[in-house]
Design a protein around this motif. Sequence first.
Motif, short mmCIF file in Angstrom:
data_model
loop_
_atom_site.label_atom_id
_atom_site.label_comp_id
_atom_site.label_asym_id
_atom_site.label_seq_id
_atom_site.Cartn_x
_atom_site.Cartn_y
_atom_site.Cartn_z
N ALA A 99 0.82 -1.21 0.00
CA ALA A 99 0.00 0.00 0.00
C ALA A 99 0.86 1.27 0.00
CB ALA A 99 -0.94 -0.01 1.21
N LYS A 100 1.99 1.24 0.71
CA LYS A 100 2.82 2.45 0.76
C LYS A 100 3.42 2.76 -0.61
CE LYS A 100 6.98 0.03 2.45
NZ LYS A 100 7.99 -0.02 3.55
N TRP A 101 3.71 1.76 -1.41
CA TRP A 101 4.21 2.00 -2.77
C TRP A 101 3.11 2.59 -3.64
CZ3 TRP A 101 7.89 -2.50 -4.63
CH2 TRP A 101 8.93 -2.64 -3.71
N VAL A 102 1.90 2.06 -3.48
CA VAL A 102 0.76 2.62 -4.22
C VAL A 102 0.59 4.09 -3.86
CG1 VAL A 102 -1.73 2.50 -4.58
CG2 VAL A 102 -0.39 0.39 -4.40
N GLY A 103 0.69 4.39 -2.58
CA GLY A 103 0.58 5.78 -2.14
C GLY A 103 1.69 6.66 -2.69
N LEU A 104 2.90 6.10 -2.79
CA LEU A 104 4.02 6.87 -3.34
C LEU A 104 3.78 7.20 -4.81
CD1 LEU A 104 6.84 8.08 -3.07
CD2 LEU A 104 7.79 5.80 -3.59
N ILE A 105 3.27 6.23 -5.56
CA ILE A 105 2.92 6.49 -6.96
C ILE A 105 1.88 7.61 -7.04
CG2 ILE A 105 1.85 5.51 -9.04
CD1 ILE A 105 3.02 2.80 -8.18
N GLY A 106 0.90 7.56 -6.13
CA GLY A 106 -0.12 8.59 -6.10
C GLY A 106 0.46 9.97 -5.82
N LEU A 107 1.40 10.05 -4.86
CA LEU A 107 2.02 11.34 -4.54
C LEU A 107 2.83 11.87 -5.71
CD1 LEU A 107 3.18 10.75 -0.85
CD2 LEU A 107 1.38 12.29 -1.64
N ILE A 108 3.52 10.99 -6.42
CA ILE A 108 4.28 11.42 -7.60
C ILE A 108 3.35 12.02 -8.64
CG2 ILE A 108 5.65 10.59 -9.55
CD1 ILE A 108 6.90 8.54 -7.62
N ILE A 109 2.18 11.38 -8.84
CA ILE A 109 1.21 11.92 -9.79
C ILE A 109 0.68 13.26 -9.31
CG2 ILE A 109 -1.06 11.56 -10.84
CD1 ILE A 109 -0.50 8.55 -10.76
N VAL A 110 0.28 13.35 -8.04
CA VAL A 110 -0.29 14.58 -7.51
C VAL A 110 0.68 15.74 -7.62
CG1 VAL A 110 -1.05 15.70 -5.37
CG2 VAL A 110 -1.96 13.45 -5.98
N PHE A 111 1.95 15.50 -7.24
CA PHE A 111 2.93 16.58 -7.24
C PHE A 111 3.53 16.85 -8.61
CE2 PHE A 111 2.61 16.13 -2.73
CZ PHE A 111 3.01 17.35 -2.21
N GLY A 112 3.44 15.87 -9.52
CA GLY A 112 4.14 16.02 -10.78
C GLY A 112 3.30 16.22 -12.02
N HIS A 113 1.99 15.96 -11.94
CA HIS A 113 1.24 15.96 -13.19
C HIS A 113 1.07 17.35 -13.80
CE1 HIS A 113 -2.38 17.14 -10.84
NE2 HIS A 113 -2.80 17.61 -12.00
N ASN A 114 1.29 18.43 -13.00
CA ASN A 114 1.23 19.76 -13.60
C ASN A 114 2.34 20.01 -14.61
OD1 ASN A 114 -0.09 20.90 -10.57
ND2 ASN A 114 -1.10 21.28 -12.52
N LEU A 115 3.39 19.18 -14.56
CA LEU A 115 4.45 19.29 -15.56
C LEU A 115 3.94 18.95 -16.97
CD1 LEU A 115 7.38 17.62 -13.57
CD2 LEU A 115 7.10 20.07 -14.07
N LEU A 116 2.85 18.20 -17.04
CA LEU A 116 2.29 17.83 -18.34
C LEU A 116 1.78 19.05 -19.10
CD1 LEU A 116 0.33 14.61 -17.30
CD2 LEU A 116 2.52 14.74 -18.48
N GLN A 117 1.56 20.15 -18.38
CA GLN A 117 1.11 21.37 -19.05
C GLN A 117 2.17 21.90 -20.01
OE1 GLN A 117 0.42 23.89 -15.70
NE2 GLN A 117 -1.19 22.58 -14.88
N LEU A 118 3.42 21.48 -19.79
CA LEU A 118 4.51 21.95 -20.65
C LEU A 118 4.56 21.22 -21.97
CD1 LEU A 118 7.30 22.13 -17.89
CD2 LEU A 118 5.77 23.97 -18.67
N ILE A 119 3.83 20.10 -22.06
CA ILE A 119 3.83 19.31 -23.30
C ILE A 119 2.76 19.85 -24.24
CG2 ILE A 119 3.53 17.00 -24.27
CD1 ILE A 119 4.36 15.86 -21.57
N PRO A 120 3.13 20.21 -25.46
CA PRO A 120 2.12 20.73 -26.40
C PRO A 120 1.05 19.68 -26.69
CG PRO A 120 4.36 21.14 -27.21
CD PRO A 120 4.48 20.20 -26.04
N ALA A 121 -0.15 20.15 -26.96
CA ALA A 121 -1.25 19.25 -27.29
C ALA A 121 -1.00 18.57 -28.63
CB ALA A 121 -2.57 20.02 -27.34
N PHE A 122 -1.47 17.34 -28.76
CA PHE A 122 -1.32 16.61 -30.03
C PHE A 122 -2.17 17.28 -31.11
CE2 PHE A 122 -0.39 13.28 -26.86
CZ PHE A 122 0.83 12.83 -27.36
#
Length: 385
Positions: free
Chosen positions: A135-158
């Motif tokens: 469960a703690k690994w699942v939570g870590l994956i979740g935290l990476i997504i929560v803290f990092g997914h705003n970086l996807l805004q830097l990727i131009p739309a297809f």
Amino acid sequence: MNRITTIDVTRGLVMVIMALDHVRDLLHISALTQNPADLTTTTPAIFLTRWITHLCAPTFVFLSGTSAYLSLRKRNGVSARRFLLKRGIVLILLELTVINFAFWFDIHFHSLMLQVIYAIGGGFIILSFLVRLPAKWVGLIGLIIVFGHNLLQLIPAFTDSTARFMAALFFRVEFFAISPSFAVLVAYPIIPWLGIMLVGYAFGQLIEQPLEQRKPLLLRIGLGCLAVFMLLRFLNGYGDPAPWSPQKDGLFTFLSFINVTKYPPSLLYDLLLLGLMFLILAAADGVNNAFTNWLTVYGKVPMFYYILHWYLVHLSMLAMSFLQSYSFADIPSGPLNFGRPAGAGISLGLVYMVWFGLVLLLYPLCKWYGRYKAAHPEIGLLRYV
């Protein structure tokens, strides 16, 4: 028992609040023409009526993850993964059929809107594969997504339409006018909401702790989330695509500060709203009174409440229109159209009255269904609704 009651109370509270936003969306006189979050045109009352309902989706998604963890503890590995997978598929099918019909009342399905149930269903499908991990690994994956997914805004739309549609299903909010008579709005892409669900799943370990340890920890986590939000929001850098700015007075500057992005949920949105959720959990933990018992009735049957409340809100909109002398001929049609005549609508005060009335109307229905569901565990379909 307190642990389960705490989750149900919190979930029930946000579900009651959720109905306010949908009543405002379909019945408020300015809902068709005014963005409640646009500080150049909104009022504090309209802004805060919309803003408080931001609490609902992240809490609903987070506690779906927590409930999945607690549910899986009662099953063996293979059956647990199969249950999650089936539940995810059922939720997506409900979103595409029963729930979308509630949105539009359109038997031809000229519109599809993928909202929170789609995101939860997709999250359950992905979680059904991740539960093999601790469960703690699942939570870590979740935290990476929560803290990092705003970086996807830097990727131009297809530019390719198929690639853009697939990216929207998982990462971006997008509107697709497939034809003049059919449109798809992906309002809740799966991955940003999956991060919240995975953290909620890992949170299941904490909620199993004794009350005397759990309650102060919930308070510290909530205050910690709000502190990180305050710091990052003040710096006005990473965490939200819409920075805050000084406004015409102190109140509107404060509204700008808390005006975080929901579509898709930004890091600052998650920190602020989940921080408040943890404080609510801490306040509700171990409390047993008439109010918490009332909220628990709603919180025990979230999917039943969600589906039924949409139908009641939409019927209320039609009743309002007919009472204001509009006829079936005045009801507009077409993609992403709720069917409300352009001039129909009620004041914000009446919105609150309709909202409260609908919530009260739902209480005996939810209470009956909760009892029926508990009395008939042999009916497998009831596990999904």
